[in-house]
Design an enzyme around this catalytic site. Structure first.
Site, mmCIF file in Angstrom:
data_model
loop_
_atom_site.group_PDB
_atom_site.id
_atom_site.type_symbol
_atom_site.label_atom_id
_atom_site.label_comp_id
_atom_site.label_asym_id
_atom_site.label_seq_id
_atom_site.Cartn_x
_atom_site.Cartn_y
_atom_site.Cartn_z
ATOM 1 N N LYS A 1 -30.453 -30.370 0.834
ATOM 2 C CA LYS A 1 -29.342 -29.532 1.304
ATOM 3 C C LYS A 1 -28.282 -30.425 1.945
ATOM 4 O O LYS A 1 -28.099 -30.459 3.165
ATOM 5 C CB LYS A 1 -29.839 -28.439 2.259
ATOM 6 C CG LYS A 1 -28.836 -27.277 2.366
ATOM 7 C CD LYS A 1 -29.482 -26.047 2.922
ATOM 8 C CE LYS A 1 -28.483 -24.950 3.290
ATOM 9 N NZ LYS A 1 -27.711 -24.419 2.179
ATOM 10 N N GLU B 1 -28.203 -22.180 -10.693
ATOM 11 C CA GLU B 1 -28.140 -21.292 -9.522
ATOM 12 C C GLU B 1 -26.688 -20.971 -9.239
ATOM 13 O O GLU B 1 -25.786 -21.427 -9.953
ATOM 14 C CB GLU B 1 -28.799 -21.952 -8.310
ATOM 15 C CG GLU B 1 -28.161 -23.272 -7.933
ATOM 16 C CD GLU B 1 -28.928 -24.033 -6.848
ATOM 17 O OE1 GLU B 1 -29.592 -23.406 -6.018
ATOM 18 O OE2 GLU B 1 -28.826 -25.272 -6.847
ATOM 19 N N TYR C 1 -27.572 -29.968 6.118
ATOM 20 C CA TYR C 1 -27.227 -28.799 6.925
ATOM 21 C C TYR C 1 -28.183 -27.657 6.660
ATOM 22 O O TYR C 1 -28.956 -27.685 5.705
ATOM 23 C CB TYR C 1 -25.785 -28.366 6.662
ATOM 24 C CG TYR C 1 -25.548 -27.626 5.347
ATOM 25 C CD1 TYR C 1 -25.622 -28.301 4.133
ATOM 26 C CD2 TYR C 1 -25.261 -26.267 5.326
ATOM 27 C CE1 TYR C 1 -25.391 -27.621 2.938
ATOM 28 C CE2 TYR C 1 -25.039 -25.586 4.135
ATOM 29 C CZ TYR C 1 -25.104 -26.265 2.944
ATOM 30 O OH TYR C 1 -24.902 -25.604 1.762
ATOM 31 N N LEU D 1 -31.498 -25.920 -5.225
ATOM 32 C CA LEU D 1 -31.887 -25.912 -3.816
ATOM 33 C C LEU D 1 -33.036 -24.911 -3.637
ATOM 34 O O LEU D 1 -32.945 -23.790 -4.144
ATOM 35 C CB LEU D 1 -30.698 -25.469 -2.952
ATOM 36 C CG LEU D 1 -31.007 -25.494 -1.458
ATOM 37 C CD1 LEU D 1 -30.926 -26.920 -0.940
ATOM 38 C CD2 LEU D 1 -30.070 -24.590 -0.688
HETATM 39 N N1 PLP Z 1 -28.495 -22.534 -3.758
HETATM 40 C C1 PLP Z 1 -27.455 -23.183 -3.218
HETATM 41 C C2 PLP Z 1 -26.746 -24.220 -4.027
HETATM 42 C C3 PLP Z 1 -27.043 -22.881 -1.915
HETATM 43 O O1 PLP Z 1 -26.004 -23.553 -1.373
HETATM 44 C C4 PLP Z 1 -27.717 -21.870 -1.180
HETATM 45 C C5 PLP Z 1 -27.304 -21.538 0.182
HETATM 46 O O2 PLP Z 1 -26.363 -22.050 0.704
HETATM 47 C C6 PLP Z 1 -28.790 -21.222 -1.786
HETATM 48 C C7 PLP Z 1 -29.164 -21.578 -3.077
HETATM 49 C C8 PLP Z 1 -29.560 -20.152 -1.057
HETATM 50 O O3 PLP Z 1 -30.353 -20.722 -0.057
HETATM 51 P P1 PLP Z 1 -30.779 -19.886 1.236
HETATM 52 O O4 PLP Z 1 -31.501 -18.676 0.708
HETATM 53 O O5 PLP Z 1 -31.669 -20.798 1.959
HETATM 54 O O6 PLP Z 1 -29.532 -19.535 1.951
#
Ligand code: PLP
Length: 283
Positions: free
Chosen positions: A147, A179, A33, A203
């Site tokens: 993701k 994170e 996603y 991620l």
């Molecule tokens: N880390 C995780 C586990 C996430 O689920 C997300 C966003 O959903 C992020 C980091 C931040 O990613 P982004 O800046 O692309 O929203």
């Protein structure tokens, strides 16, 4: 009539949106996603989201359901049909519908679904006051760089944070912060922004990617390395980023005040810079 959503080639009212019980997303969490922010009716950072989507699909050998241009058009059409000014577009691609077997089915068309979520992104109380977070063990799988829609560990962890009155949970593995449950983690130490390097353990946040670029352009120093939760307790500042929060200051970690309990100057400045630049990426 509720929202208009997109299901496998059609725009339908959300009450009429249906997917098969044999969809591999439903049976195995077998899909990926993206969540893309919307400001002023425009998609923010669309290109890096597409790039990350392409990588997630590639790692799982899931085929694109359509071209990149068509996918962007689905996003824009949903924004138009739902008259969305601020919020986000959620989209997922699953491996498709097949009888339940673990191995990947062959020649099964992938299924694209997408919907809008209206949400205030700019003028939020949280951004003004800063948020509280708590730490917890990272109980996720070992391919967090993908993701994946399989988010049960994150849902459990976010629930633990919520039960403690916290906005987010920072997950800990081998003594280091990986994170947030749905965000990237940062601290400020000796005036430098510290964040964990990319690997399979996290991620690759799109907001992180863009923020690091803007930091580089504006001369904010970066120290890309692991950090522990103890180091975070003693940090000058802490903050998190995601497509739905942009740059969010943190004022308390596990009940300990950070930066005197006020959003710090670095986090506030980076939020301003990110938002100013984000508008320019809108399509
Ligand atoms: N880390 C995780 C586990 C996430 O689920 C997300 C966003 O959903 C992020 C980091 C931040 O990613 P982004 O800046 O692309 O929203």
């Amino acid at each position: 009539m509720g929202r208009t959503v997109y299901v496998d080639g059609a725009y339908v009212d959300e009450a009429d949106a249906k997917v098969s019980i044999f969809d591999r997303g439903y049976l195995f969490g077998d899909g990926v996603y993206e969540v893309t922010a919307v400001l002023g009716g425009k998609l923010i950072d669309a290109e890096p989201h597409l790039e990350r989507l392409d990588r997630s699909l590639g790692e799982l050998e899931i085929a694109w359901p359509c071209s990149r241009e068509e996918l962007i058009e689905v996003h824009r059409e949903l924004i138009r049909r739902n008259d969305l000014d601020q919020g986000g577009v959620y989209m997922q691609i699953t491996r498709g519908v097949a009888d339940r077997e673990f191995y990947y089915p062959e020649n099964t068309p992938t299924v694209l679904t997408a919907f809008t979520q209206a949400r205030e992104l700019l003028d939020t109380t949280n951004a003004k006051t800063g948020v509280k977070i708590v730490s917890m063990p990272d109980i996720r799988w070992q391919r967090r760089d993908i993701k994946s829609i399989a988010l049960l560990a994150q849902a459990m962890s976010k629930q633990i944070a919520k039960a403690q009155g916290a906005f987010e949970g920072w997950m800990i593995e081998d003594g280091h912060v990986t994170e947030g449950t749905s965000s990237t983690s940062y601290i400020v130490k000796d005036g430098k922004v510290v964040t964990r390097p990319l690997s399979n353990a996290v991620l690759p946040g799109v907001t992180r990617r863009m923020l690091l670029r803007y930091m580089d352009e504006t001369g904010v120093e970066l120290d890309e390395r692991l950090f522990s939760i103890d180091e975070a307790y003693g940090a000058e500042e802490a903050f998190l980023t995601s497509a739905s929060t942009f740059v969010m200051p943190i004022v308390e970690i596990d009940g300990r005040q950070i930066g005197g309990g006020q959003p710090g100057p670095v986090a506030r400045r980076l939020r301003e810079i990110y938002i100013e630049e984000a508008w320019k990426t809108g399509i």
